[in-house]
Design an enzyme around this catalytic site. Structure first.
Site, PDB file in Angstrom:
ATOM      1  N   HIS A 118       0.862  -1.189   0.000  1.00 17.33           N
ATOM      2  CA  HIS A 118       0.000   0.000   0.000  1.00 17.33           C
ATOM      3  C   HIS A 118       0.898   1.239   0.000  1.00 17.33           C
ATOM      4  O   HIS A 118       1.241   1.787   1.049  1.00 17.33           O
ATOM      5  CB  HIS A 118      -0.905  -0.014   1.232  1.00 17.33           C
ATOM      6  CG  HIS A 118      -1.864   1.141   1.291  1.00 17.33           C
ATOM      7  ND1 HIS A 118      -3.154   1.072   0.814  1.00 17.33           N
ATOM      8  CD2 HIS A 118      -1.730   2.402   1.785  1.00 17.33           C
ATOM      9  CE1 HIS A 118      -3.765   2.230   1.001  1.00 17.33           C
ATOM     10  NE2 HIS A 118      -2.914   3.055   1.597  1.00 17.33           N
ATOM     11  N   GLU A 123       0.620  -1.757   4.499  1.00 16.01           N
ATOM     12  CA  GLU A 123       1.199  -0.408   4.504  1.00 16.01           C
ATOM     13  C   GLU A 123       2.407  -0.328   5.429  1.00 16.01           C
ATOM     14  O   GLU A 123       2.335  -0.706   6.598  1.00 16.01           O
ATOM     15  CB  GLU A 123       0.170   0.634   4.920  1.00 16.01           C
ATOM     16  CG  GLU A 123       0.698   2.059   4.789  1.00 16.01           C
ATOM     17  CD  GLU A 123      -0.367   3.115   5.011  1.00 16.01           C
ATOM     18  OE1 GLU A 123      -0.213   4.233   4.483  1.00 16.01           O
ATOM     19  OE2 GLU A 123      -1.357   2.825   5.722  1.00 16.01           O
ATOM     20  N   ASP A 137      -2.153 -10.111   0.939  1.00 12.57           N
ATOM     21  CA  ASP A 137      -1.315  -9.226   0.130  1.00 12.57           C
ATOM     22  C   ASP A 137      -2.202  -8.457  -0.844  1.00 12.57           C
ATOM     23  O   ASP A 137      -2.229  -8.735  -2.048  1.00 12.57           O
ATOM     24  CB  ASP A 137      -0.261 -10.050  -0.607  1.00 12.57           C
ATOM     25  CG  ASP A 137       0.810  -9.180  -1.260  1.00 12.57           C
ATOM     26  OD1 ASP A 137       0.787  -7.955  -1.031  1.00 12.57           O
ATOM     27  OD2 ASP A 137       1.654  -9.723  -1.992  1.00 12.57           O
TER      28      ASP A 137
END
EC number: 3.2.1.4
Length: 649
Positions: free
Chosen positions: A543, A600, A591
């Site tokens: 992310h 993230e 994922d």
């Protein structure tokens, strides 16, 4: 009359003899033959022959100088012999097989350390240096802080780091990250040097501190304003206003407004930033001008934190949503300790060891998050830091009582990390054996065997945030504290510590740190490394805006980048070294780019990771640097305690 003939015999002289000339001549000839019939010595020859003819010396004309031929021949011969000898020795050295002592290959912690530091290069904002070494990044957000608001004293906020997968600059977690990096350099500079990363990590720290000095009037002694944040990300209420969370854009392409959030009563933020500058001043102590500048800035910030009380997130909806601070008392203890080490001013130590301050910070009441070091709560870090002071300097009265309390609490925190105790749950994981030093540990928790080793089920990843998302940032901080405290005890010639009546060796504490970091590196049920670029199996859908959008000279607008956000394809750019948020409490991991709770990375998380990795890296014989932290601390002469009160009947 007779005389001695110097040429060979007796000489008879008769004065009355009147020999003829012929007889005299014959006599002289006989004398000459008699003289020549016996050899002459050198003296006699010299009398006869006179001074001899000297031999002429020969010279050689070298053009600029004339030298004796004899000296020339000797010199030339000596040089030719020396050249021959040197060539002969070189021939022997090159032909004889050599036994080279190769350095052992770097361990996994060192390899991961090198990658983890690259994440900070990928997070840089502003005008990038030429050696940034992240090909898909470029200059970005060069107008930060340069708004049309003429009332603000802050005019330039270019630089610093983006917090995570967005482009917001949150100064609260960023300053904690810089403090953690500085702490690790102060303790383990030799290990950074051995890994070839000392200059790199110092560049990362300076990139952060240079930016922090822009967030307030760093030349003043007193301030009233501090920049807390650049950019916004609140999308609640269905807002479609372009900002750093609504838009999915490369930082280089951002064209929307990036407001600056200022605070006027933010004790937690100011004290944490003071800790960052103070700790960095020790890192850069050899650069006296810059170190002095950092100390002055830290002094100004800490004064501001004490005079203008309040939580920075209390007046900001943005901070309350993303990085809410629960208290500023822990920052007072943490910041006060770092200010003392940076300045040697005992007033900061008195503040950091004030029992009332420790009580407000929660040092005496425990709780579910007791012992968990994070960007929000620094109490555990402060306790370890002040325990170090007691171990190595032992300042005595009037600090000894509270320092002993902090030391005992640090021991309790370390006990809570061990799987023997149930302070924190663990995910399902691997098992290992260890050997305590006290047979009293035999219980139902352990299985004793004939080799005096104990079998323990680690339970995998420790759940320091009690099963909530994004666990890894807390785990790496605990691993760092455990490895560091183990090294403190070793440096103090202390073999271990007590958990109640039971004694544990420092190896047990270090093994805890290793098992947790090994889990992150891939020793987990999914066999997945949670550090991007480390190993063969790691998250591919991180992310992160910059990593997920192809650098193809196409500028994608606010919504134009959504197709990259929602794509199921792996990121076109690998953000090497990024530690993602981590698995859930069941070791599960998704994922998926849009699920930031799994994929993230953050500045604070990676800073703890770097600190833990360097603590575990290399040879264990490379110990901590005991003295650098105390470089500004004057010699201590403990004050004698006051006399007891007079006896009263």
């Amino acid at each position: 009359m007779y005389g001695r003939d110097p040429w060979g015999g007796p000489l008879e002289i008769n004065a009355t003899d009147s020999a003829t000339e012929e007889e005299r001549s014959r006599n002289l000839q006989e004398l000459d033959r008699a003289a020549l019939s016996r050899p002459l010595d050198e003296t006699q020859q010299s009398w006869l022959l006179g001074p001899g003819e000297q031999k002429k010396k020969k010279y050689v004309d070298l053009g600029c100088i004339i030298v004796s031929r004899k000296i020339f021949v000797w010199t030339l011969g000596t040089l030719l012999f020396a050249a021959f000898l040197a060539g002969f020795i070189a021939l022997i050295v090159n032909t004889v097989p050599r036994h080279r002592h190769k350095h052992p290959p770097p361990d996994n912690y060192t390899l991961a350390l090198r990658k983890a530091l690259l994440f900070f290069n990928a997070q840089r904002s502003g005008k990038l240096p030429k050696h940034n070494n992240v090909s898909w990044r470029g200059n970005s957000c060069l107008q930060d802080g340069k708004s049309s608001d003429t009332s603000s004293a802050i005019k330039d906020l270019v630089g610093g780091f983006y917090d995570a997968g967005d482009a917001i600059k949150f100064n609260f977690p960023a300053s904690f990250a810089v403090t953690m990096l500085s702490w690790s350099v102060i303790e383990y500079s030799a290990k950074y040097e051995a890994a070839g990363e000392l200059d790199h990590v110092k560049e990362v720290i300076k990139w952060g501190t240079d930016y922090f000095l822009k967030t307030f009037n760093s030349t003043a002694d007193t301030i009233t304003t501090l920049a807390a944040q650049v950019g916004v990300g609140d999308t609640s209420g269905g807002s479609t206003t372009p900002n750093d969370h609504y838009c999915w854009m490369r930082p280089e392409d951002i064209d929307y407004d990036r407001p600056v959030t200022e605070c006027h009563s933010c004790s937690d933020l100011a004290a944490e930033m003071a800790a960052a500058l103070a700790s960095a001043s020790i890192v850069f102590k050899d650069n006296k001008a810059y170190s002095k500048k950092l100390v002055h800035g830290a002094t100004t910030l800490f004064k501001f934190s004490r005079e203008q009380r309040g939580r920075y997130s209390a007046g900001s909806s943005e901070a309350a949503i993303f990085y809410n601070s629960t208290s500023y008392w822990d920052e007072f203890v943490w910041g006060g300790a770092w200010m003392y080490f940076a300045t040697g001013n005992s007033s900061y130590l008195k503040l950091a060891t004030a029992p009332g301050l420790a009580k407000h910070a929660g040092a005496f009441w425990g709780g579910p998050d007791y012992g968990v070091l994070s960007w929000d709560n620094k109490l555990a870090g402060a306790q370890v830091l002040l325990s170090r002071l007691r171990l190595f300097l032992s300042p005595g009265y009037p600090y000894e009582e509270i320092l002993r309390t902090f030391h005992n609490q640090t021991s309790i925190i370390m006990c809570s990390y061990l799987p023997v105790f149930t302070s924190f749950n663990r995910t399902k994981g691997n098992s290992y054996y260890f050997k305590p030093l006290n047979r009293a540990l035999e219980s139902n928790t352990f299985q004793y065997d004939t080799n005096s080793w104990y079998f323990v089920h680690t339970g995998g990843l420790i759940q320091l945030n009690h099963g909530r998302p994004q666990p890894l940032q807390y785990v790496v901080n605990a691993a760092f504290l455990a490895a560091l405290y183990s090294d403190y005890l070793d440096a103090a010639d202390t073999p271990g510590w007590y958990c109640g009546p039971n004694f544990f060796s420092t190896d047990v504490l270090r093994n805890f740190a290793k098992t947790q970091i090994d889990y992150i590196l891939g020793n987990n049920p999914r066999k997945m490394s949670y550090i991007v670029g480390f190993g063969n199996h790691y998250p591919k859908h991180v992310h992160h805006r910059g990593a997920s959008i192809l650098k193809n000279k196409v500028k994608y607008n606010c919504k134009g980048g959504w197709k990259w956000r929602d794509s199921s394809k792996p990121n076109p750019n690998t953000i090497v070294g990024a530690m993602v948020a981590g698995p859930d409490k069941h070791d599960g991991f998704h994922d998926v780019r849009t699920n930031y709770n799994y994929t993230e990375p953050t500045l604070a998380g990676n800073a703890g990771l770097v600190a833990a990795l360097v603590a575990l890296s290399g040879d264990k014989s490379t110990s901590i640097d005991k003295n650098t932290l105390f470089s500004a601390v004057p010699p201590m002469f403990p004050t004698p305690p006051p006399p007891p009160a007079p006896w009263k009947p």
